[in-house]
Design an enzyme around this catalytic site. Sequence first.
Site, mmCIF file in Angstrom:
data_model
loop_
_atom_site.group_PDB
_atom_site.id
_atom_site.type_symbol
_atom_site.label_atom_id
_atom_site.label_comp_id
_atom_site.label_asym_id
_atom_site.label_seq_id
_atom_site.Cartn_x
_atom_site.Cartn_y
_atom_site.Cartn_z
ATOM 1 N N SER A 1 0.819 -1.215 0.000
ATOM 2 C CA SER A 1 0.000 0.000 0.000
ATOM 3 C C SER A 1 0.850 1.260 0.000
ATOM 4 O O SER A 1 2.024 1.249 0.388
ATOM 5 C CB SER A 1 -0.904 0.006 1.243
ATOM 6 O OG SER A 1 -0.122 0.184 2.413
ATOM 7 N N GLU B 1 6.224 -0.729 -5.531
ATOM 8 C CA GLU B 1 5.112 -1.181 -6.371
ATOM 9 C C GLU B 1 3.838 -1.015 -5.543
ATOM 10 O O GLU B 1 3.533 -1.835 -4.685
ATOM 11 C CB GLU B 1 5.316 -2.640 -6.787
ATOM 12 C CG GLU B 1 6.596 -2.880 -7.576
ATOM 13 C CD GLU B 1 6.605 -2.167 -8.914
ATOM 14 O OE1 GLU B 1 5.516 -1.957 -9.492
ATOM 15 O OE2 GLU B 1 7.695 -1.815 -9.396
ATOM 16 N N GLY C 1 4.229 2.131 1.944
ATOM 17 C CA GLY C 1 5.278 2.581 1.036
ATOM 18 C C GLY C 1 5.954 3.845 1.531
ATOM 19 O O GLY C 1 7.179 4.005 1.394
ATOM 20 N N CYS D 1 -3.680 -5.087 -7.161
ATOM 21 C CA CYS D 1 -3.313 -3.679 -7.329
ATOM 22 C C CYS D 1 -3.711 -3.116 -8.685
ATOM 23 O O CYS D 1 -3.841 -1.908 -8.836
ATOM 24 C CB CYS D 1 -1.818 -3.494 -7.095
ATOM 25 S SG CYS D 1 -0.791 -4.539 -8.156
#
Length: 395
Positions: A108, A129, A112, A164
């Site tokens: 998330s 990512e 991140g 995602c």
Amino acid sequence: MKPEKVKTSITTFPSSAEIVSEPLGVVLIIGAWNFPLLLALDPAIGAIAAGNAVVLKPSELCPATSSLIAKLVGKYLDSSCIKVVEGSVAETSALLEQKWDKIFFTGSGRVGRIVMAAAAKHLTPVALELGGKCPVVVDSDINLPVAVRRIAGGKWASNNGQACIAPDYIITTKDFAPKLIDALKHELEAWYGKDPLESKDLAHIVNSNHFARLVKLLDDDKVSGKIIHGGQRDKANLKFAPTILLDVPEDSLVMNDEIFGPLLPILTVDKLEDSFDMITSRGKPLAAYLFTNNKKLKEKFVKTVSAGGLVINDTVLHFAEKTLPFGGVGESGIGSYHGKFSYEAFSHRKSVLYRGFAGDASARYPPYSDRKLKLLKALLSGSVVGVILALIGWS
């Protein structure tokens, strides 16, 4: 891995040059829970191929997979080069306190930011990512049955929306919305039956915390009356039915953050071109999708919409194409990988220039003069004619 020979200019004549790839060193890879095997091992393959030592941290939210990864890596790979560290927040925090040559994180945006802040203390480069709200723009000039299967497949067949790059919301015209909704309902019933909670083909929600988060999104007063399909849930078995919502407010909870679940809002506009402004007014998503046969609309979509990746007339499939770099932009991520891009993500491209002792231009050194200045300008601009004129004193 072979050094890449490159041309040199008159500026450094006589010389030769190459680009040499070298491993970054010791890297940390933090996997995600939604595809716990793939998102741990895929980047690790690139890191190992590039020559790095790897510490791999699988997601603690999938303890069985984490344990299996630790067991198999320990059994089949060189423990002096790759190690698996299991654990939860405390272990991950302890790992982030160390100095690494690169950190690769999938998850998330909230976590991140924590990873990036920890890396900044050591000036450690990161690949993040992340995710975002991936839009699907649907034109009326399409093969509707195929489009609906591809949208539904990317949303509900891919971990029940827990991906995602899963479609997060749809934008279509007011006139076309009823046809699209009917087609989605028909496909969902064909896939999961009258009671989707009984279907063995519908993925569970990963845990009770994420289940409660989805319930909160759906029970929001601004959207609870917007449900046009689904909404059933089974807390005991963590099952959540595919759910379609129509024209939810922009300021509702479900439109504020990535849904990461089976809820699919459909927003309507008068003209499909208006959808581009809606998308660009938000953060840049990890993926964006367009269904149309209109060539000009495709061109405008590619030119206008900034996202980690775009797919025309399908969803999520770009993830499987190894010739395309996969990654985000802006808040959806930093860096990319897959195929050769995984190798590059964990490599440093080192510039190497080779020279002998001949061809030492005195114009580089003091004392300086107008003639030397002209020669230097010609050398730096790469002008052969300028160099000759400077040497013969042409003004």
